[in-house]
Design a protein around this motif. Structure first.
Motif, PDB file in Angstrom:
ATOM      1  N   UNK A 108       1.029  -1.159   0.019  1.00 55.24           N
ATOM      2  CA  UNK A 108      -0.170   0.102   0.160  1.00 55.24           C
ATOM      3  C   UNK A 108       0.534   1.366   0.038  1.00 55.24           C
ATOM      4  N   UNK A 109       2.322   1.012   0.033  1.00 52.18           N
ATOM      5  CA  UNK A 109       2.903   2.399   0.163  1.00 52.18           C
ATOM      6  C   UNK A 109       3.175   2.941   1.271  1.00 52.18           C
ATOM      7  N   UNK A 110       2.769   2.296   2.419  1.00 51.53           N
ATOM      8  CA  UNK A 110       2.685   2.688   3.775  1.00 51.53           C
ATOM      9  C   UNK A 110       3.278   2.037   4.725  1.00 51.53           C
ATOM     10  N   UNK A 111       3.796   2.390   5.654  1.00 51.96           N
ATOM     11  CA  UNK A 111       4.396   1.809   6.825  1.00 51.96           C
ATOM     12  C   UNK A 111       4.223   2.334   8.172  1.00 51.96           C
TER      13      UNK A 111
ATOM     14  N   UNK B  96       3.463  12.631   0.245  1.00 52.13           N
ATOM     15  CA  UNK B  96       3.138  11.525  -0.315  1.00 52.13           C
ATOM     16  C   UNK B  96       3.991  10.428  -0.514  1.00 52.13           C
ATOM     17  N   UNK B  97       3.894   9.238  -0.531  1.00 45.84           N
ATOM     18  CA  UNK B  97       4.923   8.341  -0.647  1.00 45.84           C
ATOM     19  C   UNK B  97       5.792   8.519  -1.727  1.00 45.84           C
ATOM     20  N   UNK B  98       4.954   8.768  -3.009  1.00 48.32           N
ATOM     21  CA  UNK B  98       5.821   8.861  -4.283  1.00 48.32           C
ATOM     22  C   UNK B  98       6.889  10.171  -4.182  1.00 48.32           C
ATOM     23  N   UNK B  99       6.248  11.100  -3.731  1.00 46.81           N
ATOM     24  CA  UNK B  99       7.109  12.462  -3.638  1.00 46.81           C
ATOM     25  C   UNK B  99       8.345  12.091  -2.719  1.00 46.81           C
TER      26      UNK B  99
END
Lengths: 407, 407
Positions: B72-75, B206-209
């Motif tokens: 999910x692109x989260x930790x 955001x995770x991508x940035x």
């Protein structure tokens, strides 16, 4: 004996064993007490080939040697000094190197372009030209073994031992000899620097063919050793072929080509290993064989990465069978590996198979690592190509030698 | 104070200073007496980013962390053990790393994919899972500084000091904090191994940035340090952003982006320099600045080649102003140079200008080299780009530490 083997090693052979070569080494005064100026002289203009350092700062003598070989592709003499690298010495340094060539040509009665120049020693200081001039005027090469030994000594810097080799083989029913001398106890030691190699042979071979052979041999020998992963400004390997063995001209299609190539490669490998073993502070020679690679280049690259790893080198110095460091270095190389198929052994002791740790006796491994020469075998199991590299362990003495050499 | 600067360093800040973060470190028993298991926990699922070793043998925890972030692109938590790298441990090792994730998720009441796993220590030995299980059941992170300190300790191996940093800046009128902890005293130490970095921030991003920013920052900081030129199987830098500072989402077009980027880069640079300075056996931090290069990549590559040179490192250890070694390493790098236009200075002491040796006082140079931090400045004078790298000197103790660690 010679007839039944590809080539034989002559324990007593020297760079003056091939027909037509003389040598000498003198104390000119560039160094305090040791011999510091040497020359090899050939009776005739010899076919020749040379490879040079890839360092972007190439020293003045390299400029001069390239100029000489570019003229006619022939050399008849090489003059070498130790104690001063004549590197990073600007315009004056180049003039000095050209003057070394002129004076040596005059001393031997040769055309200038037949003389190669090599230097090794401290970087960034001007050559003491008065001393060099006096030294060149003393150069009087002979066929005497003692004088060949004088040459071996004159080219040394931090080296602890002279490095020489000699092989003979039969080509067209003629006895052909390949001999060599080298110096170097590291890829770069800008104080007392550099790897130099000089090969002599009486084989009849064109310069172009010799250059091709030298490049191939160098890639498998001199370029596969590392002491500290660095490259001097002055590295040079020069080979001269007098042709006086009177064989038919050698080329890869010649029926005896393999014998010549083997003698040439064996001589180069001997010198390369001698340099690695005499690495600054070294107590052991390390040989790494990588098998099962997808190309020869990859195999050689992986072998060199392992043998150049500071952590592998310190583990070997400490006689510690720490194969994790071998895996670490291998994985850090650019050669493709499959992380699940790697075998590693120390000599005959298997420590990893198909990337799974193997039980082994620590005592047996310790005993093995107490030898003078340590062989690390790696099989990547993904292809059919092999490559070897040589190096040495990393000891307290490497630090000691290099921490305080100049001052 | 904060308003007038891009960002300020908080001497007393820690990884729990950014809003939403807790930490802990315990002694599970993987190592004999020292703390060996730690965790960072976030109140909320955090934006995250990570970079990993380029070594082809990536350890099991890296597989698990990649799997978590891919979901999910989260930790929300990271669990770290020292004393065992869980590298080259095959299928069983991977199962063990996944079990560490499962148990940590259960302990904190989280979904599995919100947990990252990192390990550092000996290669090729199985994790003592009974001990690890017991350790995880003791993990109880708090916002207490003492517990943050416990985390710093739990991730160390051959490190002599803990490595932490914390910066604050104002974004959209909100106070945003970036903090970090790291371990590592070399790029690879397969005994007691690896560089690990953990950054926490309460920035809303955001995770991508964050991943883009992490990659850029890593290239200028963590990837620009070298102790022995090697790369561990376990290297990892993870950053978690809780978003609890409640700024507008950050991106390169945000008016305060530079402030965030500066805080992020400063925190990373602090940790990177702390690792280099704590290099195995190191007595000095070496900083190499290369200017006037034709690209930033070339400048960084040349700087790293110089700072990684064994001969430069031993010369600095020996307090010897041997600039020939700097030239040698520079010429050996793949960054283009013009051999006639190079300037070199040691601190403010010019030793080479336009590739011509400069007279300088050996005593003054010696005094400079006796400092704790040595700055080598190189100007290639062929372009407009600069790059910096950090490393340490090479001492007897590096050899001592690495010759006999495992046995």
């Amino acid at each position: 004996m010679i007839e039944t083997s590809v080539c034989v090693k002559l324990a007593n052979g020297s760079i003056v064993t091939p027909k037509g070569f003389k040598a000498t080494g003198v104390h000119a005064g560039i160094r305090k007490a040791r011999k510091d100026l040497g020359a090899i002289l050939c009776e005739v203009p010899a076919s020749c080939a040379a490879v040079y350092t890839r360092n972007q700062f190439q020293a003045a003598p390299i400029v001069v040697t390239k100029d000489s070989i570019a003229a006619h592709g022939k050399l008849q003499a090489v003059v070498v000094n130790s104690g001063n690298a004549n590197a990073c010495t600007g315009e004056q340094g180049e003039q000095d190197a050209f003057e070394m060539r002129t004076l040596t040509a005059q001393q031997f009665g040769l055309e200038e372009h037949l003389v190669a120049v090599a230097s090794t020693g401290v970087i960034g200081e001007m050559l003491p030209m008065e001393t060099v001039r006096g030294g060149i005027s003393q150069l009087s090469p002979t066929e005497d073994e003692q004088d060949a030994f004088g040459f071996y000594e004159a080219i040394l810097t931090t080296d602890l031992v002279v490095k020489k080799t000699c092989y003979q083989t039969m080509i067209d029913g003629k006895c052909v000899t390949v001999a060599g001398a080298a110096k170097g106890s590291g890829m770069i030691h800008p104080n007392m620097a550099t790897m130099l190699g000089f090969l002599t042979t009486d084989a009849n071979i064109d310069s172009e063919v010799l250059q091709q052979a030298l490049r191939t041999v160098t890639d498998r020998t001199f370029n596969q050793i590392t002491v500290d992963g660095e490259t001097s400004t002055n590295d040079m390997v020069v080979v001269m072929a007098s042709g006086l063995a009177e064989n038919e001209p050698l080329h890869p299609g010649h029926p005896d080509w393999d014998k010549f190539f083997q003698a040439f490669k064996s001589a180069s490998e001997d010198l390369a290993k001698a340099i690695a073993k005499d690495g600054e502070g070294a107590t052991k020679l390390i040989e790494v064989n990588v098998h099962g690679a997808t190309s020869e280049d990859d195999a050689r690259m992986a072998a060199k990465k392992i043998v150049g790893s500071s952590l592998v080198k310190t583990a070997v110095y400490g006689e510690d069978a720490n194969w994790g460091r071998i895996i670490g270095a291998l994985g850090h190389s650019e050669a493709p590996v499959n992380p699940r198929t790697v075998d590693i052994s120390l000599g005959d002791i298997a420590v990893l198979k198909q990337s799974e740790p193997q039980p082994f006796s620590e005592e047996e491994a310790k005993r093995y690592l107490q030898q003078d020469t340590i062989v690390i075998n790696v099989n990547l199991n993904i292809g059919d190509f092999s490559g070897t590299a040589w190096g040495c362990d990393l000891s307290y003495d490497y630090v000691k030698i290099n921490a305080s050499y100049r001052t």
